[in-house]
Motif scaffolding. Structure first.
Motif, short mmCIF file in Angstrom:
data_model
loop_
_atom_site.label_atom_id
_atom_site.label_comp_id
_atom_site.label_asym_id
_atom_site.label_seq_id
_atom_site.Cartn_x
_atom_site.Cartn_y
_atom_site.Cartn_z
N LEU A 172 -9.61 7.04 10.00
CA LEU A 172 -10.17 8.32 9.58
C LEU A 172 -10.06 8.37 8.06
O LEU A 172 -8.96 8.52 7.50
CB LEU A 172 -9.44 9.50 10.21
CG LEU A 172 -10.10 10.89 10.06
CD1 LEU A 172 -9.51 11.88 11.07
CD2 LEU A 172 -10.02 11.47 8.67
N TRP A 193 7.41 8.21 3.20
CA TRP A 193 7.50 9.15 2.08
C TRP A 193 8.39 10.33 2.47
O TRP A 193 8.60 10.59 3.66
CB TRP A 193 6.09 9.62 1.70
CG TRP A 193 5.33 8.56 0.96
CD1 TRP A 193 5.02 7.31 1.41
CD2 TRP A 193 4.83 8.64 -0.38
NE1 TRP A 193 4.34 6.61 0.43
CE2 TRP A 193 4.20 7.40 -0.67
CE3 TRP A 193 4.82 9.63 -1.36
CZ2 TRP A 193 3.60 7.14 -1.90
CZ3 TRP A 193 4.20 9.38 -2.58
CH2 TRP A 193 3.61 8.14 -2.84
N GLY A 239 -3.65 10.54 7.43
CA GLY A 239 -2.84 9.82 6.42
C GLY A 239 -1.49 9.43 6.98
O GLY A 239 -0.45 9.59 6.34
N ASP A 262 -5.66 6.76 9.58
CA ASP A 262 -5.46 6.42 8.16
C ASP A 262 -6.64 5.56 7.71
O ASP A 262 -7.59 5.32 8.47
CB ASP A 262 -4.11 5.70 7.95
CG ASP A 262 -3.54 5.95 6.55
OD1 ASP A 262 -4.25 5.67 5.56
OD2 ASP A 262 -2.40 6.43 6.44
N LEU A 263 -6.55 5.06 6.49
CA LEU A 263 -7.55 4.15 5.95
C LEU A 263 -7.52 2.83 6.72
O LEU A 263 -6.46 2.45 7.24
CB LEU A 263 -7.24 3.86 4.47
CG LEU A 263 -7.32 5.04 3.50
CD1 LEU A 263 -6.76 4.62 2.13
CD2 LEU A 263 -8.76 5.51 3.36
N HIS A 288 0.84 -1.20 0.00
CA HIS A 288 0.00 0.00 0.00
C HIS A 288 0.87 1.25 0.00
O HIS A 288 1.97 1.24 0.55
CB HIS A 288 -0.89 -0.04 1.26
CG HIS A 288 -2.01 0.91 1.21
ND1 HIS A 288 -1.86 2.23 1.58
CD2 HIS A 288 -3.30 0.78 0.82
CE1 HIS A 288 -3.02 2.86 1.43
NE2 HIS A 288 -3.91 1.99 0.96
N TRP A 327 -10.83 10.41 4.86
CA TRP A 327 -11.04 11.84 4.65
C TRP A 327 -12.48 12.11 4.21
O TRP A 327 -13.00 11.44 3.30
CB TRP A 327 -10.06 12.37 3.60
CG TRP A 327 -8.64 12.17 4.02
CD1 TRP A 327 -8.15 12.15 5.30
CD2 TRP A 327 -7.52 11.94 3.17
NE1 TRP A 327 -6.79 11.93 5.29
CE2 TRP A 327 -6.38 11.79 4.00
CE3 TRP A 327 -7.35 11.85 1.78
CZ2 TRP A 327 -5.11 11.56 3.48
CZ3 TRP A 327 -6.08 11.60 1.27
CH2 TRP A 327 -4.98 11.47 2.12
N SER A 350 1.68 14.51 6.13
CA SER A 350 2.84 14.47 5.23
C SER A 350 2.50 13.65 3.99
O SER A 350 1.97 12.55 4.09
CB SER A 350 4.08 13.91 5.93
OG SER A 350 3.91 12.57 6.31
N ASP A 351 2.81 14.25 2.84
CA ASP A 351 2.58 13.63 1.53
C ASP A 351 1.16 13.05 1.40
O ASP A 351 0.98 11.98 0.82
CB ASP A 351 3.66 12.57 1.23
CG ASP A 351 4.90 13.23 0.64
OD1 ASP A 351 4.75 14.18 -0.15
OD2 ASP A 351 6.03 12.82 0.99
N GLY A 403 0.53 3.71 1.82
CA GLY A 403 0.75 4.17 3.19
C GLY A 403 1.74 3.32 3.95
O GLY A 403 1.98 3.56 5.12
N TYR A 447 -1.18 13.66 -3.36
CA TYR A 447 -0.50 12.98 -4.47
C TYR A 447 -1.61 12.57 -5.42
O TYR A 447 -2.73 13.05 -5.31
CB TYR A 447 0.35 11.79 -3.96
CG TYR A 447 -0.42 10.75 -3.19
CD1 TYR A 447 -0.85 10.98 -1.89
CD2 TYR A 447 -0.75 9.52 -3.77
CE1 TYR A 447 -1.58 10.03 -1.20
CE2 TYR A 447 -1.47 8.56 -3.08
CZ TYR A 447 -1.88 8.83 -1.79
OH TYR A 447 -2.61 7.89 -1.11
#
Ligand SMILES: C[S@@+](CC[C@H](N)C(=O)[O-])C[C@H]1O[C@@H](n2cnc3c(N)ncnc32)[C@H](O)[C@@H]1O
Length: 230
Positions: free
Chosen positions: A136, A58, A86, A107-108, A52, A138, A159-160, A54, A163
């Protein structure tokens, strides 16, 4: 770290290598690498995965971690409430924990297992506030899962997160949702595409944006984002 991932992905073009990778799969699981970093005098070991976006660190995460380490007086995280969106592998959240914050890393759903693993491995048995890991997505269920009557964050870290993906409107809405009076959003991003600059422009139309630092070696910009005072 990203280079190693690219290497594995490019190897899969070869049928012979693909066969080897497939035969490895049940024994090595999907985790393939561990990277070690040192921030604020602590060694942080991050488990990465090939599965993934994530699951690798990065450049924005390195820039933000370095910035938080070097600017502790300007941005003092001690006992502050910090939300990372993220969070990916969790490096930035771990640095925030080491700096004394109450951290919620999000995150996802598919990223949370590796994120939780890295966060607990690097923060257990240490004298710091116990971090939390939560889903979480988005723009989804924010009022229900993070009602503003209960949740107010001093810092939002990202961060990042910008994209090539389809959730930029939802990301913008999420940043605006959490960025309330008194909140500082620190957003580090590698700027690659026109869409990255368009996102920055849209964000700047709603909130105050200020470039705090640039990292020319990785094309990362670090921005401070705050609510507009009338
Ligand atoms: C490029 S990675 C950056 C990860 C980490 N912040 C870093 O800098 O190493 C982008 C992160 O955003 C997360 N992400 C992407 N779309 C998302 C969404 N719709 N809701 C929540 N997180 C999302 C990904 O799972 C991933 O962890």
């Amino acid at each position: 770290a990203c280079d190693s991932t690219d290497f594995i992905f490019s190897l899969t073009d070869s049928p012979v290598t693909l066969k080897i990778l497939q035969s490895w799969a049940p024994r090595v699981s999907h985790y393939f690498d561990k990277e070690s970093y040192t921030y604020v005098g602590h060694q942080i070991v991050i488990q990465e995965s090939i599965e993934h976006y994530g699951a690798v660190v990065w450049p924005g995460a390195l820039a933000l971690s370095q910035y938080l380490e070097s600017n502790q007086e300007q941005f003092n995280l001690k006992d502050k409430k910090v939300l990372e969106i993220g969070a990916g592998t969790g490096l930035v959240s771990i640095v925030a924990c080491i700096l004394g914050a109450y951290v919620t890393a999000t995150d996802l759903p598919e990223v949370l297992e590796n994120l939780s693993y890295n966060i607990s491995k690097n923060t257990q048995n240490m004298n710091m506030h116990k971090p939390e890991v939560r889903k979480l997505v988005w723009g989804e269920g924010l009022h229900e899962d993070f009602p503003l009557s209960t949740y107010h964050y001093d810092f939002i870290l990202a961060s990042d997160v910008v994209y090539h993906h389809a959730a930029l409107e939802a990301l913008l809405a999420t940043m605006v949702y959490f960025c309330k009076p008194g909140t500082v959003l620190l957003w580090a991003n590698k700027f690659r595409f026109t869409a990255d600059y368009e996102f920055l422009e849209k964000l700047g139309n709603i909130l105050n944006t200020m470039i705090l630092a640039e990292f020319p070696e990785s094309d990362v910009k670090l921005l401070k984002v705050t609510v507009r005072e009338n």
